[in-house]
Design a protein around this motif. Sequence first.
Motif, PDB file in Angstrom:
ATOM      1  N   HIS C   5      15.053  51.856  17.941  1.00 40.89           N
ATOM      2  CA  HIS C   5      14.253  53.172  17.114  1.00 40.89           C
ATOM      3  C   HIS C   5      14.783  53.369  15.839  1.00 40.89           C
ATOM      4  O   HIS C   5      14.245  53.471  14.811  1.00 40.89           O
ATOM      5  CB  HIS C   5      14.209  54.284  17.977  1.00 40.89           C
ATOM      6  CG  HIS C   5      13.106  54.248  19.352  1.00 40.89           C
ATOM      7  ND1 HIS C   5      13.785  54.056  20.538  1.00 40.89           N
ATOM      8  CD2 HIS C   5      11.931  54.017  19.330  1.00 40.89           C
ATOM      9  CE1 HIS C   5      12.678  53.836  21.475  1.00 40.89           C
ATOM     10  NE2 HIS C   5      11.563  53.869  20.766  1.00 40.89           N
ATOM     11  N   MET C  59      13.255  46.297  25.865  1.00 39.39           N
ATOM     12  CA  MET C  59      12.142  47.274  25.904  1.00 39.39           C
ATOM     13  C   MET C  59      12.920  48.761  25.935  1.00 39.39           C
ATOM     14  O   MET C  59      13.745  48.999  26.629  1.00 39.39           O
ATOM     15  CB  MET C  59      11.330  47.292  27.010  1.00 39.39           C
ATOM     16  CG  MET C  59      10.420  48.240  27.078  1.00 39.39           C
ATOM     17  SD  MET C  59       8.726  47.739  26.024  1.00 39.39           S
ATOM     18  CE  MET C  59       7.297  48.029  27.053  1.00 39.39           C
ATOM     19  N   GLN C  60      12.695  49.134  24.787  1.00 39.89           N
ATOM     20  CA  GLN C  60      13.187  50.628  24.351  1.00 39.89           C
ATOM     21  C   GLN C  60      12.044  51.366  24.375  1.00 39.89           C
ATOM     22  O   GLN C  60      11.137  51.363  23.596  1.00 39.89           O
ATOM     23  CB  GLN C  60      14.006  51.032  23.344  1.00 39.89           C
ATOM     24  CG  GLN C  60      15.191  49.851  23.247  1.00 39.89           C
ATOM     25  CD  GLN C  60      16.448  50.425  23.989  1.00 39.89           C
ATOM     26  OE1 GLN C  60      16.078  51.089  24.946  1.00 39.89           O
ATOM     27  NE2 GLN C  60      17.363  49.426  23.990  1.00 39.89           N
ATOM     28  N   ARG C  61      12.016  52.620  25.315  1.00 41.71           N
ATOM     29  CA  ARG C  61      10.731  53.608  25.208  1.00 41.71           C
ATOM     30  C   ARG C  61      11.321  54.869  24.642  1.00 41.71           C
ATOM     31  O   ARG C  61      12.509  55.524  24.741  1.00 41.71           O
ATOM     32  CB  ARG C  61      10.520  53.918  26.754  1.00 41.71           C
ATOM     33  CG  ARG C  61      10.026  52.544  27.501  1.00 41.71           C
ATOM     34  CD  ARG C  61       9.668  52.993  28.877  1.00 41.71           C
ATOM     35  NE  ARG C  61       9.074  51.922  29.642  1.00 41.71           N
ATOM     36  CZ  ARG C  61       7.918  51.363  29.436  1.00 41.71           C
ATOM     37  NH1 ARG C  61       7.146  51.812  28.746  1.00 41.71           N
ATOM     38  NH2 ARG C  61       7.672  50.044  29.964  1.00 41.71           N
ATOM     39  N   GLU C  63       8.939  58.583  24.036  1.00 36.54           N
ATOM     40  CA  GLU C  63       7.674  59.524  24.489  1.00 36.54           C
ATOM     41  C   GLU C  63       7.199  59.922  22.928  1.00 36.54           C
ATOM     42  O   GLU C  63       8.037  60.447  22.252  1.00 36.54           O
ATOM     43  CB  GLU C  63       7.867  60.455  25.455  1.00 36.54           C
ATOM     44  CG  GLU C  63       8.073  59.895  26.908  1.00 36.54           C
ATOM     45  CD  GLU C  63       7.573  61.030  27.849  1.00 36.54           C
ATOM     46  OE1 GLU C  63       7.734  62.255  27.439  1.00 36.54           O
ATOM     47  OE2 GLU C  63       7.205  60.709  29.158  1.00 36.54           O
ATOM     48  N   ASN C  71       2.954  56.018  23.294  1.00 35.77           N
ATOM     49  CA  ASN C  71       4.450  56.187  23.307  1.00 35.77           C
ATOM     50  C   ASN C  71       5.000  55.164  22.245  1.00 35.77           C
ATOM     51  O   ASN C  71       4.570  54.071  22.110  1.00 35.77           O
ATOM     52  CB  ASN C  71       5.025  55.961  24.784  1.00 35.77           C
ATOM     53  CG  ASN C  71       4.710  56.888  25.581  1.00 35.77           C
ATOM     54  OD1 ASN C  71       4.706  58.137  25.230  1.00 35.77           O
ATOM     55  ND2 ASN C  71       3.831  56.431  26.962  1.00 35.77           N
ATOM     56  N   ASP C  73       7.351  52.916  21.864  1.00 34.63           N
ATOM     57  CA  ASP C  73       7.885  51.776  22.678  1.00 34.63           C
ATOM     58  C   ASP C  73       8.082  50.591  21.925  1.00 34.63           C
ATOM     59  O   ASP C  73       7.160  50.235  21.347  1.00 34.63           O
ATOM     60  CB  ASP C  73       6.989  51.448  24.020  1.00 34.63           C
ATOM     61  CG  ASP C  73       6.994  52.761  25.261  1.00 34.63           C
ATOM     62  OD1 ASP C  73       7.722  53.434  24.827  1.00 34.63           O
ATOM     63  OD2 ASP C  73       6.057  52.502  25.932  1.00 34.63           O
ATOM     64  N   TYR C  75       9.732  46.789  21.427  1.00 32.15           N
ATOM     65  CA  TYR C  75       9.828  45.562  22.494  1.00 32.15           C
ATOM     66  C   TYR C  75      10.315  44.473  21.739  1.00 32.15           C
ATOM     67  O   TYR C  75       9.732  43.865  20.595  1.00 32.15           O
ATOM     68  CB  TYR C  75       8.379  45.231  22.933  1.00 32.15           C
ATOM     69  CG  TYR C  75       8.477  44.160  23.906  1.00 32.15           C
ATOM     70  CD1 TYR C  75       8.634  44.201  25.528  1.00 32.15           C
ATOM     71  CD2 TYR C  75       8.095  42.659  23.494  1.00 32.15           C
ATOM     72  CE1 TYR C  75       8.768  43.241  26.186  1.00 32.15           C
ATOM     73  CE2 TYR C  75       7.983  41.641  24.661  1.00 32.15           C
ATOM     74  CZ  TYR C  75       8.516  42.074  26.030  1.00 32.15           C
ATOM     75  OH  TYR C  75       8.395  41.050  26.897  1.00 32.15           O
ATOM     76  N   ASP C 130       5.179  47.967  20.893  1.00 31.84           N
ATOM     77  CA  ASP C 130       4.463  47.399  22.096  1.00 31.84           C
ATOM     78  C   ASP C 130       3.109  48.258  22.383  1.00 31.84           C
ATOM     79  O   ASP C 130       2.295  47.642  22.927  1.00 31.84           O
ATOM     80  CB  ASP C 130       5.258  47.667  23.344  1.00 31.84           C
ATOM     81  CG  ASP C 130       4.477  47.036  24.650  1.00 31.84           C
ATOM     82  OD1 ASP C 130       4.229  46.133  24.636  1.00 31.84           O
ATOM     83  OD2 ASP C 130       4.364  47.949  25.561  1.00 31.84           O
ATOM     84  N   ASN C 131       3.210  49.429  21.864  1.00 31.48           N
ATOM     85  CA  ASN C 131       1.945  50.278  21.870  1.00 31.48           C
ATOM     86  C   ASN C 131       1.100  49.986  20.750  1.00 31.48           C
ATOM     87  O   ASN C 131       1.465  50.057  19.577  1.00 31.48           O
ATOM     88  CB  ASN C 131       2.317  51.882  21.752  1.00 31.48           C
ATOM     89  CG  ASN C 131       1.209  52.655  22.244  1.00 31.48           C
ATOM     90  OD1 ASN C 131       0.429  52.860  21.367  1.00 31.48           O
ATOM     91  ND2 ASN C 131       1.359  53.336  23.387  1.00 31.48           N
ATOM     92  N   SER C 192      -0.513  49.717  26.215  1.00 36.55           N
ATOM     93  CA  SER C 192       0.838  48.829  26.103  1.00 36.55           C
ATOM     94  C   SER C 192       0.461  47.463  26.186  1.00 36.55           C
ATOM     95  O   SER C 192      -0.405  47.025  27.001  1.00 36.55           O
ATOM     96  CB  SER C 192       1.686  49.262  26.977  1.00 36.55           C
ATOM     97  OG  SER C 192       2.738  48.281  27.473  1.00 36.55           O
TER      98      SER C 192
END
Lengths: 143, 112, 805
Positions: C5, C59-61, C63, C71, C73, C75, C130-131, C192
């Motif tokens: 991120h 994949m790093q999430r 919120e 989110n 997210d 990828y 990813d979102n 997603s």
Amino acid sequence: MINQPNDMMFRVFIRLIAIIVVTFSIYLFFSGHNAPGGGFIGGLMTAIAILVMYLVFGTKTMNAALPFNYPYMMSIGLLVAAGTGIISVAFGYPYLKQFFDYFQIPIFGEVELTTALIFDLGVYLLVVGSAMTFILSIVEDDS
Amino acid sequence: MEIVMSAVIGLIFAVAIYLMLSRNIIRVLIGTLMLSHSVHLILLTMSGLQRGAPPLLFLEAGAYSDPLPQALILTAIVINFGVTAFVSVLVYRTYKEHKTADLYDLRGAKDE
Amino acid sequence: MTILHLAVLAPFLFAILVPFLFKYFRKVHTGWFVLFVPLILFIYFLSYISVTSDGQAVMQRMEWVPSLGINFDLYVDGLSLLFALLITGIGTLVILYSIFYLAGKEERLNHFYVYIMLFMGAMLGVVLSDNIIVLYVFWEITSISSSLLISYWYAKKASVYGAQKSMYITVFGGLSMLGGFSLLYVMAETFSIREMIGNADLILNHDLFLAAMILVLLGAFTKSAQFPFHIWLPDAMEAPTPVSAYLHSATMVKAGIYLVARLTPVFAGGAEWFWIITAAGIFTMAWGAISAVRQKDLKAILAFSTVSQLGMIMSLLGAGSAAFYYMDGDNALYTTAILAAVFHLINHATFKGSLFMVAGIIDHETGTRDIRKLGGLMTIMPITATISVIGLAAMAGLPPFNGFLSKELFFTGITNVAQYDMWNGDTIGMLLPVIAWIASIFTFAYSAIIFFRTFRGKFKPDMLPVKEVHEAPAGLLISPIVLVAAVLMISFFPNILAYSIIEPAMMSILPGILGEGSNFYVDIYHWHGINLELMMTLGAVIIGTIIYVTMNKWSKLGIYQNEQDIMTTVYDNGYDALIKGSQVLTRIQMTGMLRDYIVYMVIFIVLIMFYTMFRFEGFQISMENASEIGIFMYLILAALVITIMLLPRVNNRMTAIILAGFVGFLVAFIFTVFRAPDLALTQLMVETVSVILFMAVFYHLPNLTKDNIAPLTKAINIVVAGSAGLMVALVSMSAFTYGQTTPFDAISEYFIENSVELAGGYNMVNVVLVDFRGLDTMLELLVLGIAALGAISMIKLKVKEDDDV
């Protein structure tokens, strides 16, 4: 404005009437919480009293007699009204939460004192200030 | 009573709109004033007329008339006073600046 | 918040520092600080190769708006890593190049690098999100930063025009795409992309499938400059050359390619996806190549060439989508197209990047980019010439360069379509190789034009703005040399990236069609024997040469002289028509008369009110529960009616004031009768003050005159006013009846019960005002105060004679 020279009786009586109207307006202001009246009505009535005197004596005399800066009066009213709210915030209550209690005061006996009255005072000052500002801004315009 | 009141309110409203459609700026000003009168009366009528005592608790009546619409109308009256006063000053200033009270003459140039 | 991120946000964070670095370190070129950002990010992303080359993904999430399913997210798989490396790698070279390119003291470097950083972060966000909503947000930031960069030299008219054009077109596409994304959400119930691919069956069989697909493709096509939206790209060449090399050839314009590749698993498998993308791509390729030949500006040629090459990659992605129909990953018949797309994507970034930088060098050293003024630079700028020979040979598809390799693969991929036994692949599909071949003829031709018109021929020093022309400084040459070295590297060792980059990227474009545990096996080599592809290349070279040699003949034709794209004419005329149309519309409606505006408003309100009331059967009038009426009320109302009816007829201002005041006092009287003492008092006071105010105002105004209104207008006024009155009366009656017939608990009970207890007041109206609804009153005071201040400023403001009010 309208300024006629020979209206002696009118000039004498208008002072008397104005004093009565102002007194009544103050009564209305204080009784507002429990009887018809309050800041709006009291304020407007005071403004009427002042305006009537302006009608009779003219702007020059009145500006000398009542040297109020009405826009300032307006802003003070707004500050007072907003200020009461901030006090309640300082004590952890919601904004503009009002408090009241009953006190024993000599001469008057048991009297109810509320913070709402201070808020109403703000309303009163603002209403007087703005009503006077509106009318005087036109009357005093010399263009 | 409410039906008759509504009809009268409709009449005031119609006259107010008619005045606002006039050429003369003074009539427009009076029209706005009438418009607010009719709105105040609508608010009062909607809540039902003449039900219970005035909303003053020391009267200790069995039923009181609804205080909430009254508070609303009171606010509306004062706001309306502000608006009317503002429009009056605007009318005054417009006349001083353009020397005409006729709205047809006050319209902007064609190409604006 | 993870390092990944942070990597995406780093350029944004650094952008905040740029103005300070520019201000306090004036001695050092700001670019040197900025250079570290893409460099570090490039090294960071290199570390992901070990993950993705095994076919794995990260994949790093985080919120953001979890309640809406939005989110942040990120990828990382083969495809996004390829793009991330392109963005940071080319980014590093471009910033290095820009340090020498924008060396002037007057350059507003703080602006430039802020925009570049903004773009870099947004572009990383686009390829890593990813979102789809997050992707959309980043997507629009790339459009905005691109526009800002195009208008970097905003004093030039052409820059502003180009910036506006790109903004309108890409933002139009972006908004369409947002619509498409919303439809995707409706279908798949997720934002997603991962989950959408999982629910691809759900989407494929949905009614909204086609609409969503077209909307998303509009976004992709506008961004990737596909016909007819390609027109913004040539005008974007007004940007400084580093920007053209970075945004408008290597990265941003490939965002559309990325989107198509990324959503292939969601949409592919049907004839619509296949044909729309293939057809648009192949047509764009031919259009761009043919248009490029007509250009005289070096950068314009390169821009149309970019359009053409983007079309080529796009068509390959379309052709390759058939693999989803057959679900046969091991058969090279279907996957070659995807391989060619990925491979050419890399190659294009290398050779086109270097060519743009060369164009920038020529512009920088000679002061012009017009091929009619240039010539004979071979001996003066030998290094630049060498770089461009290699770059152009790769672009033209000459062996042994990487462009040749990917072009051969392209021909294979596109001729394979003819062997598909569905979607008319064997009939209309036959056209594709023909168009592709024509396009590559022209590709060869414009490559030849760039080289021979710039470096060969006669040197014309008197036509150049710069007196002393010499080789570019070393700093400017580093970046194109690095890129050309990459070209050569891929040319001689084409499989160097096969395992680490190309195979994982193919895996992410075509997931799930391989058997368990198997891999795409990529082996690219030069010599395939004498086959159709080789013959096509040969043919293109021969005919392309003929076209170049005969240039002096056909260059006299009008179509060559007038180089403007037809679609640009369409855009310009459409733009003018839009502005003129809105002006006409505005003029019809904005008459400048208060009366007309009030009529519009009243008619609209009346219509909408009547419609709503009839629609929901709101009109109901009953006399039940109506209160008693006394005889005095009739008198008051009669007085009110008479006064009101008189008002419009009065032609005297004093009478008007008195009548208006009279109405006010009657209203106060009605308040008294109906048990509202506070209202009556307030109304009386307000009326008194108002009358005084009116006296003051009207004293200065002329007397009322009879309104001189045309009879028709007057009739309309009466109808409008009458209908408004009727509406108000009916609504008022219905509201009352509704309140009587539908019992509900009045909230006033609360005030009646708690007024004394909570607020210690017996006057409920006042208690509501100052206590329960204190904030409302507070705001009301504010309104009154503002109105009074407005009145003061209106009076005190003195307008000078010549000012318009």
